[in-house]
Design an enzyme around this catalytic site. Structure first.
Site, PDB file in Angstrom:
ATOM      1  N   VAL A 102       0.867  -1.178   0.000  1.00  0.00           N
ATOM      2  CA  VAL A 102       0.000   0.000   0.000  1.00  0.00           C
ATOM      3  C   VAL A 102       0.901   1.224   0.000  1.00  0.00           C
ATOM      4  O   VAL A 102       1.918   1.255   0.696  1.00  0.00           O
ATOM      5  CB  VAL A 102      -0.929   0.028   1.233  1.00  0.00           C
ATOM      6  CG1 VAL A 102      -1.776   1.299   1.240  1.00  0.00           C
ATOM      7  CG2 VAL A 102      -1.809  -1.210   1.280  1.00  0.00           C
ATOM      8  N   CYS A 103       0.544   2.220  -0.787  1.00  0.00           N
ATOM      9  CA  CYS A 103       1.248   3.501  -0.791  1.00  0.00           C
ATOM     10  C   CYS A 103       2.733   3.274  -1.097  1.00  0.00           C
ATOM     11  O   CYS A 103       3.089   2.503  -1.982  1.00  0.00           O
ATOM     12  CB  CYS A 103       1.011   4.191   0.549  1.00  0.00           C
ATOM     13  SG  CYS A 103       1.363   5.956   0.585  1.00  0.00           S
ATOM     14  N   THR A 104       3.626   3.920  -0.354  1.00  0.00           N
ATOM     15  CA  THR A 104       5.055   3.820  -0.650  1.00  0.00           C
ATOM     16  C   THR A 104       5.676   2.508  -0.184  1.00  0.00           C
ATOM     17  O   THR A 104       6.878   2.300  -0.352  1.00  0.00           O
ATOM     18  CB  THR A 104       5.821   4.995  -0.025  1.00  0.00           C
ATOM     19  OG1 THR A 104       5.536   5.057   1.377  1.00  0.00           O
ATOM     20  CG2 THR A 104       5.423   6.307  -0.685  1.00  0.00           C
ATOM     21  N   THR A 122       1.587   3.340  -6.431  1.00  0.00           N
ATOM     22  CA  THR A 122       2.124   3.869  -5.188  1.00  0.00           C
ATOM     23  C   THR A 122       1.486   5.228  -4.939  1.00  0.00           C
ATOM     24  O   THR A 122       0.604   5.664  -5.687  1.00  0.00           O
ATOM     25  CB  THR A 122       3.668   3.972  -5.252  1.00  0.00           C
ATOM     26  OG1 THR A 122       4.184   4.228  -3.942  1.00  0.00           O
ATOM     27  CG2 THR A 122       4.123   5.064  -6.208  1.00  0.00           C
TER      28      THR A 122
END
Length: 228
Positions: A102-104, A122
């Site tokens: 998830v995300c970075t 991202t």
């Protein structure tokens, strides 16, 4: 799938708690799922907010996972240089059915060499960094490429987790979880993307995050040199 389904989420200092708790809430409602919160040691881990997280298992004691998930946050920068973390991800990825983020958190997968040739999503602020790991940056809330499933920034973690449940179990189960959570987004503003936010808001956020962004770029460059 094995029973119980083994799902593990990495927790680390300065993880963004919603990257982690959004998917966790979804996965907690999956029948016959065993959840693991994983870190080097069993000791409280500070998130990027007031919340403190407590791992349930260590790298050494973690069973082979069906799903390994890496959330993001400012603490991701340190993960990119942490061979103990990257080795753990590589080991788990070898036997996992799905390697996710998830995300970075996708940057950590990239630093572990797990995104070469894969499309990946991202947080918008890190999108251009994915290519340094041989990934194909993909601007979407949830990106599925073979057994790599990556979510966009922060709130996309809920979308990611529901999508994964539909694959792991079935769509009816995923939709029932969505209904139980009353996940029916209707944001008060149309500023949830750099494409829709005003120039003023975008500039403000870029200014606030400039120092962390510079540190992240340096960490990505170092990690990319090792991977490539």
């Amino acid at each position: 799938m094995s029973s119980p389904l083994q799902i593990g989420l990495l927790v680390f200092p300065r993880v963004t708690q919603l990257d982690f708790t959004g998917p966790l809430q979804v996965f907690a409602m999956v029948p016959d799922a065993k959840l693991h919160l994983i870190w080097k040691r069993i000791e409280p881990v500070p998130s990027d907010s007031v919340m403190t997280l407590t791992p349930t298992t260590t790298f050494a004691d973690c069973p082979q996972l069906d799903v390994v998930c890496v959330p993001g946050g400012s603490g991701t920068n340190d993960l990119l240089d942490d061979e103990e973390v990257l080795d753990f991800l590589r080991r788990q990825a070898g036997g996992a059915k799905y390697v996710t983020s998830v995300c970075t958190g996708s940057l950590a997968l990239g630093a572990a060499g797990l995104l070469k040739g894969y499309r990946a999503a991202t947080h918008w602020s890190a999108m251009e960094m994915l290519a340094q790991f041989g990934a194909i940056p993909t601007k979407t809330r949830v990106c599925i490429d073979r057994n790599r499933i990556t979510g966009g920034g922060v709130t996309a973690g809920i979308d990611f987790a529901l999508t994964l449940v539909s694959i792991l179990v079935n769509r009816t189960t995923a939709e029932a979880i969505q209904l139980q959570m009353e996940y029916n987004p209707a944001p008060p503003f149309n500023s949830g993307s750099p494409d829709t936010a005003s120039a003023e808001v975008l500039a403000l956020l870029r200014e606030r995050g400039a120092q962390n962004q510079a540190r992240r770029l340096e960490a990505v460059k170092r990690a990319a040199e090792r991977v490539n």
